[in-house]
Write an enzyme that holds these catalytic residues in place. Structure first.
Site, mmCIF file in Angstrom:
data_model
loop_
_atom_site.group_PDB
_atom_site.id
_atom_site.type_symbol
_atom_site.label_atom_id
_atom_site.label_comp_id
_atom_site.label_asym_id
_atom_site.label_seq_id
_atom_site.Cartn_x
_atom_site.Cartn_y
_atom_site.Cartn_z
ATOM 1 N N ARG A 23 7.009 0.294 -8.666
ATOM 2 C CA ARG A 23 7.845 -0.173 -7.547
ATOM 3 C C ARG A 23 9.255 -0.483 -8.036
ATOM 4 O O ARG A 23 10.236 -0.190 -7.349
ATOM 5 C CB ARG A 23 7.225 -1.417 -6.898
ATOM 6 C CG ARG A 23 5.964 -1.129 -6.106
ATOM 7 C CD ARG A 23 5.450 -2.371 -5.421
ATOM 8 N NE ARG A 23 6.292 -2.781 -4.313
ATOM 9 C CZ ARG A 23 6.142 -3.929 -3.647
ATOM 10 N NH1 ARG A 23 5.183 -4.783 -3.988
ATOM 11 N NH2 ARG A 23 6.956 -4.233 -2.649
ATOM 12 N N CYS B 112 10.876 -10.485 -6.220
ATOM 13 C CA CYS B 112 9.821 -9.469 -6.123
ATOM 14 C C CYS B 112 9.987 -8.777 -4.783
ATOM 15 O O CYS B 112 11.106 -8.516 -4.362
ATOM 16 C CB CYS B 112 8.437 -10.103 -6.283
ATOM 17 S SG CYS B 112 8.104 -11.418 -5.086
#
Length: 261
Positions: free
Chosen positions: A172, A218
């Protein structure tokens, strides 16, 4: 942090802590996990509904309104000057749910809050009892005073003078996949430090190396709280960019990186 043996002793004491079950995943199956078995005396906490604001321009898990958080915590039985212990599922791939609960309560001015090291998995692995009994706690009387933890906005997160840690998995971070948010990539200049590196194969917290003063982000400020917790246990305080990637990408003018800086 609190290990299983220490929590077991506290649970058996005359004044047990307020125990909050914060098992959460993106599949929102925490309540079902709680119903199937939880620590005796634990109350289920819905991370999305109880500890965060509504998703939107501030990201998927923005800061809660202090008054709404206070009402939720009182409903969950949190009392003034009484210790709180939070736990999540545990395991070697931490969601950060218990860490985000710990962070939110600390942000709310509640100092005596700890996380069960290893979570529910460690408790079960130790052979300690679980229950399916649903506890209806007495109304708490805690008062929320926001500002107890350092929060970064997108301004601090993008300041080249600051070090920013990205707690997501490598794929990611690199922008190879994005299963949750509509845009892939990372904030330019961020250093990838996946949250899984903060625990061992049993999900127990271990030391992690990070530059002093670094902040964390995040996808939505949950997994990154795991980095903040791990560094806190090493006496290193790290700000949290609560909005994280889900907030960063709401402005198309903000730059996006897809390669290691």
């Amino acid at each position: 942090m609190l290990n299983v043996a220490a929590l077991a002793e506290l649970v058996r004491s005359a004044q047990p802590p307020t125990l909050l079950d914060v098992r959460w995943t993106l599949a929102k199956d925490g309540r079902a996990a709680y119903a199937a078995g939880h620590l005796p005396g634990a109350v289920f906490v819905d991370l999305d509904e109880d500890l965060c604001g509504p998703p939107g321009a501030g990201g998927r898990h923005p800061l809660p309104d202090p008054a709404a958080l206070e009402a939720a915590l009182r409903r969950l039985g949190v009392r003034a000057e009484h210790p709180v212990v939070v736990y999540d599922a545990g395991g070697s791939n931490p969601t950060g749910a218990a860490a985000r609960a710990w962070w939110t309560l600390r942000w709310a001015g509640i100092d005596d809050v700890r996380v069960l090291d290893g979570g529910y998995a460690a408790w079960v692995r130790s052979g300690l009892p679980v229950t399916t009994e649903v506890l209806e706690p007495d109304e708490g009387d805690v008062t929320v005073t926001a500002g107890g933890m350092t929060v970064w906005t997108e301004a601090e997160a993008s300041d080249p003078r600051n070090t920013l840690l990205d707690a997501r998995v490598e794929q990611r971070y690199r922008g190879e996949v994005e299963p949750v948010d509509p845009v892939a990539g990372h904030i330019p200049g961020a250093i990838n430090l996946p949250a899984a590196r903060t625990v061992d194969e049993d999900g127990l917290l271990k030391a992690v190396a990070a530059p002093a003063g670094a902040g964390a982000y995040c996808g939505s400020g949950v997994t990154a709280a795991q980095l903040v917790l791990a560094l806190h246990e090493q006496h290193q305080e790290a700000p949290l960019y609560v909005g994280s990637w889900s907030h960063w990408i709401t402005d198309p003018e903000r730059p996006i990186a897809k390669e290691n800086p």
